[in-house]
Design a protein around this motif. Structure first.
Motif, PDB file in Angstrom:
ATOM      1  N   THR A  11     -54.739  41.183  15.904  1.00  0.00           N
ATOM      2  CA  THR A  11     -53.911  40.988  17.091  1.00  0.00           C
ATOM      3  C   THR A  11     -54.631  41.623  18.274  1.00  0.00           C
ATOM      4  OG1 THR A  11     -51.874  40.943  15.803  1.00  0.00           O
ATOM      5  CG2 THR A  11     -51.675  41.455  18.162  1.00  0.00           C
ATOM      6  N   ALA A  13     -54.620  42.439  22.399  1.00  0.00           N
ATOM      7  CA  ALA A  13     -53.702  42.697  23.512  1.00  0.00           C
ATOM      8  C   ALA A  13     -54.150  41.932  24.753  1.00  0.00           C
ATOM      9  CB  ALA A  13     -53.617  44.191  23.795  1.00  0.00           C
ATOM     10  N   ALA A  14     -53.996  40.616  24.699  1.00  0.00           N
ATOM     11  CA  ALA A  14     -54.340  39.743  25.819  1.00  0.00           C
ATOM     12  C   ALA A  14     -53.688  38.383  25.581  1.00  0.00           C
ATOM     13  CB  ALA A  14     -55.850  39.584  25.933  1.00  0.00           C
ATOM     14  N   SER A 113     -48.604  38.762  26.357  1.00  0.00           N
ATOM     15  CA  SER A 113     -49.777  39.627  26.449  1.00  0.00           C
ATOM     16  C   SER A 113     -50.378  40.004  25.094  1.00  0.00           C
ATOM     17  CB  SER A 113     -49.427  40.894  27.229  1.00  0.00           C
ATOM     18  OG  SER A 113     -48.411  41.600  26.561  1.00  0.00           O
ATOM     19  N   GLU A 114     -50.074  39.236  24.056  1.00  0.00           N
ATOM     20  CA  GLU A 114     -50.669  39.475  22.745  1.00  0.00           C
ATOM     21  C   GLU A 114     -50.989  38.151  22.061  1.00  0.00           C
ATOM     22  OE1 GLU A 114     -49.494  43.600  20.624  1.00  0.00           O
ATOM     23  OE2 GLU A 114     -48.091  41.944  20.341  1.00  0.00           O
ATOM     24  N   GLU A 116     -52.565  36.643  18.234  1.00  0.00           N
ATOM     25  CA  GLU A 116     -53.115  36.805  16.897  1.00  0.00           C
ATOM     26  C   GLU A 116     -54.296  35.853  16.776  1.00  0.00           C
ATOM     27  OE1 GLU A 116     -50.795  37.119  12.941  1.00  0.00           O
ATOM     28  OE2 GLU A 116     -51.460  35.022  13.118  1.00  0.00           O
ATOM     29  N   SER A 152     -62.007  41.606  20.953  1.00  0.00           N
ATOM     30  CA  SER A 152     -60.907  42.338  21.573  1.00  0.00           C
ATOM     31  C   SER A 152     -61.411  43.250  22.690  1.00  0.00           C
ATOM     32  CB  SER A 152     -60.186  43.163  20.501  1.00  0.00           C
ATOM     33  OG  SER A 152     -59.145  43.911  21.080  1.00  0.00           O
ATOM     34  N   SER A 156     -60.566  42.756  26.696  1.00  0.00           N
ATOM     35  CA  SER A 156     -59.837  43.810  27.409  1.00  0.00           C
ATOM     36  C   SER A 156     -60.718  44.537  28.424  1.00  0.00           C
ATOM     37  CB  SER A 156     -59.258  44.821  26.414  1.00  0.00           C
ATOM     38  OG  SER A 156     -60.293  45.534  25.788  1.00  0.00           O
TER      39      SER A 156
END
Length: 158
Positions: A11, A13-14, A113-114, A116, A152, A156
């Protein structure tokens, strides 16, 4: 080994659109790679359509030339949900030949904002004559999770 594919999921965070945009940029692939084999994009245009070919400069100590180039052909392009490509080589006469393995990223938005992300390496279409001289998968079990963590960090901005 009966299984002819491996995958890993993380997962990130974007939003899915941002993750997909990074995956569609060949310039980002060397930063995402978890093996250190991918060196640089030769074709730098963003991936925008099925059938598009993009080449990458590679390095592998066990390759006869050390430095070499692969040609990738986009097989799946469904923004922002999936992207995938076959890997092969360009012959001296310009003919493209693919080995039968595919890299695929599937993205599932988990909210604004997440996302998978599942990375799959599938070699089920590799012909026997290639399997006689290449081991599948050609990397250790840490490669896919490492690649997803690199993705990731890149998405980010870390």
């Amino acid at each position: 080994m009966d299984q002819e594919n491996v995958s890993a999921t993380l997962t990130i965070a974007a939003p899915a659109e941002r993750v997909f945009a990074v995956l569609a940029e060949p310039n980002a692939h060397s930063s995402i790679d978890g093996t250190g084999w991918v060196q640089k994009a030769v074709d730098r245009a963003p991936l925008t359509e099925v059938g598009q070919v993009f080449r990458m400069g590679m390095y592998h100590a066990n390759h006869p030339d050390g430095d070499y180039q692969v040609a990738n052909k986009v097989q799946v392009l469904d923004p922002p949900r999936a992207i995938g490509w076959l890997t092969g080589e360009e012959k001296e006469d310009g003919h493209l030949e693919f080995g039968g393995w595919i890299w695929r990223y599937d993205l599932v938005p988990l909210g604004p904002s997440e996302t998978e992300v599942t990375l799959t390496y599938d070699w089920s279409a590799v012909p026997q004559f290639i399997r006689e001289y290449l081991q599948f998968p050609p990397f250790g079990p840490e490669h896919l999770p490492t690649s997803l963590h690199h993705l990731s960090e890149l998405v980010s901005g870390r």
